[in-house]
Design a protein around this motif. Structure first.
Motif, PDB file in Angstrom:
ATOM      1  N   THR A   7      51.544 -46.101  77.355  1.00 52.06           N
ATOM      2  CA  THR A   7      52.903 -45.976  77.882  1.00 52.06           C
ATOM      3  C   THR A   7      53.527 -44.690  77.352  1.00 52.06           C
ATOM      4  OG1 THR A   7      53.725 -47.299  76.048  1.00 52.06           O
ATOM      5  CG2 THR A   7      53.377 -48.440  78.126  1.00 52.06           C
ATOM      6  N   ARG A   8      53.080 -44.286  76.145  1.00 49.69           N
ATOM      7  CA  ARG A   8      53.661 -43.094  75.534  1.00 49.69           C
ATOM      8  C   ARG A   8      53.071 -41.826  76.120  1.00 49.69           C
ATOM      9  NH1 ARG A   8      52.709 -40.653  70.096  1.00 49.69           N
ATOM     10  NH2 ARG A   8      50.995 -42.105  69.985  1.00 49.69           N
ATOM     11  N   LYS A   9      51.734 -41.751  76.086  1.00 45.63           N
ATOM     12  CA  LYS A   9      51.067 -40.590  76.675  1.00 45.63           C
ATOM     13  C   LYS A   9      49.793 -41.066  77.343  1.00 45.63           C
ATOM     14  CE  LYS A   9      49.638 -35.848  75.916  1.00 45.63           C
ATOM     15  NZ  LYS A   9      49.371 -34.757  75.007  1.00 45.63           N
ATOM     16  N   PRO A  10      49.888 -41.383  78.647  1.00 49.43           N
ATOM     17  CA  PRO A  10      48.717 -41.922  79.337  1.00 49.43           C
ATOM     18  C   PRO A  10      47.514 -40.984  79.268  1.00 49.43           C
ATOM     19  CG  PRO A  10      50.692 -42.194  80.663  1.00 49.43           C
ATOM     20  CD  PRO A  10      51.067 -41.313  79.512  1.00 49.43           C
ATOM     21  N   GLU A  11      46.365 -41.560  78.905  1.00 47.04           N
ATOM     22  CA  GLU A  11      45.135 -40.773  78.814  1.00 47.04           C
ATOM     23  C   GLU A  11      43.962 -41.560  79.391  1.00 47.04           C
ATOM     24  OE1 GLU A  11      45.669 -37.946  74.926  1.00 47.04           O
ATOM     25  OE2 GLU A  11      45.400 -40.065  74.537  1.00 47.04           O
ATOM     26  N   GLY A  12      43.016 -40.843  79.986  1.00 46.53           N
ATOM     27  CA  GLY A  12      41.783 -41.458  80.466  1.00 46.53           C
ATOM     28  C   GLY A  12      41.990 -42.558  81.494  1.00 46.53           C
ATOM     29  N   PHE A  13      41.024 -43.451  81.596  1.00 42.67           N
ATOM     30  CA  PHE A  13      41.078 -44.513  82.599  1.00 42.67           C
ATOM     31  C   PHE A  13      42.222 -45.479  82.318  1.00 42.67           C
ATOM     32  CE2 PHE A  13      39.939 -48.810  84.039  1.00 42.67           C
ATOM     33  CZ  PHE A  13      39.956 -48.565  85.406  1.00 42.67           C
ATOM     34  N   GLY A  14      42.388 -45.842  81.047  1.00 44.07           N
ATOM     35  CA  GLY A  14      43.491 -46.740  80.664  1.00 44.07           C
ATOM     36  C   GLY A  14      44.823 -46.136  81.054  1.00 44.07           C
ATOM     37  N   GLY A  15      44.929 -44.822  80.892  1.00 41.27           N
ATOM     38  CA  GLY A  15      46.158 -44.110  81.255  1.00 41.27           C
ATOM     39  C   GLY A  15      46.414 -44.160  82.749  1.00 41.27           C
ATOM     40  N   LYS A  16      45.354 -43.986  83.529  1.00 46.47           N
ATOM     41  CA  LYS A  16      45.483 -44.030  84.994  1.00 46.47           C
ATOM     42  C   LYS A  16      45.948 -45.412  85.441  1.00 46.47           C
ATOM     43  CE  LYS A  16      42.359 -40.315  86.188  1.00 46.47           C
ATOM     44  NZ  LYS A  16      41.042 -39.891  86.558  1.00 46.47           N
ATOM     45  N   LEU A  17      45.371 -46.427  84.800  1.00 44.93           N
ATOM     46  CA  LEU A  17      45.763 -47.800  85.099  1.00 44.93           C
ATOM     47  C   LEU A  17      47.224 -48.013  84.724  1.00 44.93           C
ATOM     48  CD1 LEU A  17      44.247 -50.277  86.155  1.00 44.93           C
ATOM     49  CD2 LEU A  17      43.853 -50.963  83.796  1.00 44.93           C
ATOM     50  N   MET A  18      47.607 -47.503  83.556  1.00 51.32           N
ATOM     51  CA  MET A  18      48.977 -47.693  83.066  1.00 51.32           C
ATOM     52  C   MET A  18      50.007 -47.020  83.974  1.00 51.32           C
ATOM     53  SD  MET A  18      51.069 -49.030  80.900  1.00 51.32           S
ATOM     54  CE  MET A  18      50.314 -49.553  79.361  1.00 51.32           C
ATOM     55  N   VAL A  19      49.763 -45.770  84.424  1.00 48.68           N
ATOM     56  CA  VAL A  19      50.769 -45.116  85.280  1.00 48.68           C
ATOM     57  C   VAL A  19      50.900 -45.845  86.616  1.00 48.68           C
ATOM     58  CG1 VAL A  19      50.829 -42.811  84.239  1.00 48.68           C
ATOM     59  CG2 VAL A  19      49.164 -43.273  86.035  1.00 48.68           C
ATOM     60  N   ALA A  20      49.793 -46.396  87.109  1.00 47.55           N
ATOM     61  CA  ALA A  20      49.861 -47.181  88.344  1.00 47.55           C
ATOM     62  C   ALA A  20      50.683 -48.451  88.109  1.00 47.55           C
ATOM     63  CB  ALA A  20      48.458 -47.533  88.822  1.00 47.55           C
ATOM     64  N   MET A  21      50.464 -49.088  86.952  1.00 44.23           N
ATOM     65  CA  MET A  21      51.217 -50.287  86.607  1.00 44.23           C
ATOM     66  C   MET A  21      52.697 -49.982  86.393  1.00 44.23           C
ATOM     67  SD  MET A  21      48.647 -52.251  83.994  1.00 44.23           S
ATOM     68  CE  MET A  21      49.974 -52.993  83.052  1.00 44.23           C
ATOM     69  N   MET A  22      52.975 -48.852  85.763  1.00 50.18           N
ATOM     70  CA  MET A  22      54.363 -48.469  85.498  1.00 50.18           C
ATOM     71  C   MET A  22      55.102 -48.230  86.809  1.00 50.18           C
ATOM     72  SD  MET A  22      54.495 -46.243  81.940  1.00 50.18           S
ATOM     73  CE  MET A  22      53.621 -44.811  82.442  1.00 50.18           C
ATOM     74  N   ASN A  23      54.436 -47.613  87.773  1.00 46.73           N
ATOM     75  CA  ASN A  23      55.063 -47.369  89.076  1.00 46.73           C
ATOM     76  C   ASN A  23      55.545 -48.675  89.711  1.00 46.73           C
ATOM     77  OD1 ASN A  23      54.928 -44.625  89.094  1.00 46.73           O
ATOM     78  ND2 ASN A  23      53.246 -44.462  90.548  1.00 46.73           N
ATOM     79  N   VAL A  24      54.758 -49.730  89.544  1.00 51.38           N
ATOM     80  CA  VAL A  24      55.121 -51.024  90.122  1.00 51.38           C
ATOM     81  C   VAL A  24      56.067 -51.779  89.181  1.00 51.38           C
ATOM     82  CG1 VAL A  24      54.223 -53.233  90.923  1.00 51.38           C
ATOM     83  CG2 VAL A  24      52.937 -51.152  91.378  1.00 51.38           C
TER      84      VAL A  24
END
Length: 201
Positions: A7-24
């Motif tokens: 959530t702080r600094k999205p990185e790698g695959f987990g980061g990609k998943l997190m930004v998609a989740m944050m959008n929703v």
């Protein structure tokens, strides 16, 4: 690194998943907060910590003749924001840049509005970042901060323990920092645990 660190600094695959989740996941609080932003149809808006770019998309809709720029220090977020706002970027109405809010490359007095959704928790030096926001805003411009956590409940502490470098601020703390940076006409809105603050330059 825990998944929640993304959530702080999205990185790698987990980061990609997190930004998609944050959008929703953040869409309800963002829509609520945006109603407090009075922006002209041709406004120039900057979204700081633009994350997955969903709020940039909302701002582009709110300001159909305007320009929306986004800045985020995570390359994963920048990439996602560019994808989400591809059409507006091609029209020349949107730009996404990688960088820090503490030291922005934008000109003085350029933006009509600056927004910060779910991001000030992670800004390293709040007084400095707020001074930067103040600098890039036009006189009379608005700074909107929208947070899902307002620091009034104990459950907020749970998040700051899970996520390194996260600080949840109370409305009075943010108001004091904003006043120090030179902002005035500070309005505070609350709903459930949500907090939205607008301040003018």
């Amino acid at each position: 690194m825990s998944f929640f660190e993304n959530t702080r600094k999205p990185e790698g695959f987990g980061g990609k998943l997190m930004v998609a989740m944050m959008n929703v996941g953040h869409s309800a609080v963002a829509r609520w907060g945006l109603q407090f932003l009075n922006a002209a149809p041709d406004a120039k808006v900057l979204d700081c910590g633009c994350g997955g770019g969903a709020n940039m998309k909302r701002l582009l809709k709110k300001c159909p003749q305007g320009v929306v720029k986004g800045i985020d220090y995570s390359p994963v977020s920048v990439e996602k924001s560019k994808k989400v706002n591809k059409a507006a970027i091609m029209e020349g109405r949107c730009t996404v840049l990688q960088g820090s809010v503490a030291d922005m490359m934008f000109a003085d007095n350029w933006f009509d509005a600056v927004t910060a959704f779910e991001t000030v928790y992670f800004w390293p030096d709040l007084p400095r970042c707020f001074r930067e926001v103040y600098r890039v805003l036009k006189p009379g411009g608005t700074f909107l901060i929208c947070n899902e956590a307002n620091g009034d409940t104990d459950k907020d502490e749970k998040w700051t323990e899970i996520i390194g470098g996260m600080t949840i601020y109370k409305d009075v703390e943010l108001k004091a920092y904003l006043e120090q940076a030179g902002f005035h006409d500070i309005q505070i809105h609350k709903k459930k645990s949500w907090l939205c603050i607008t301040a003018r330059k």
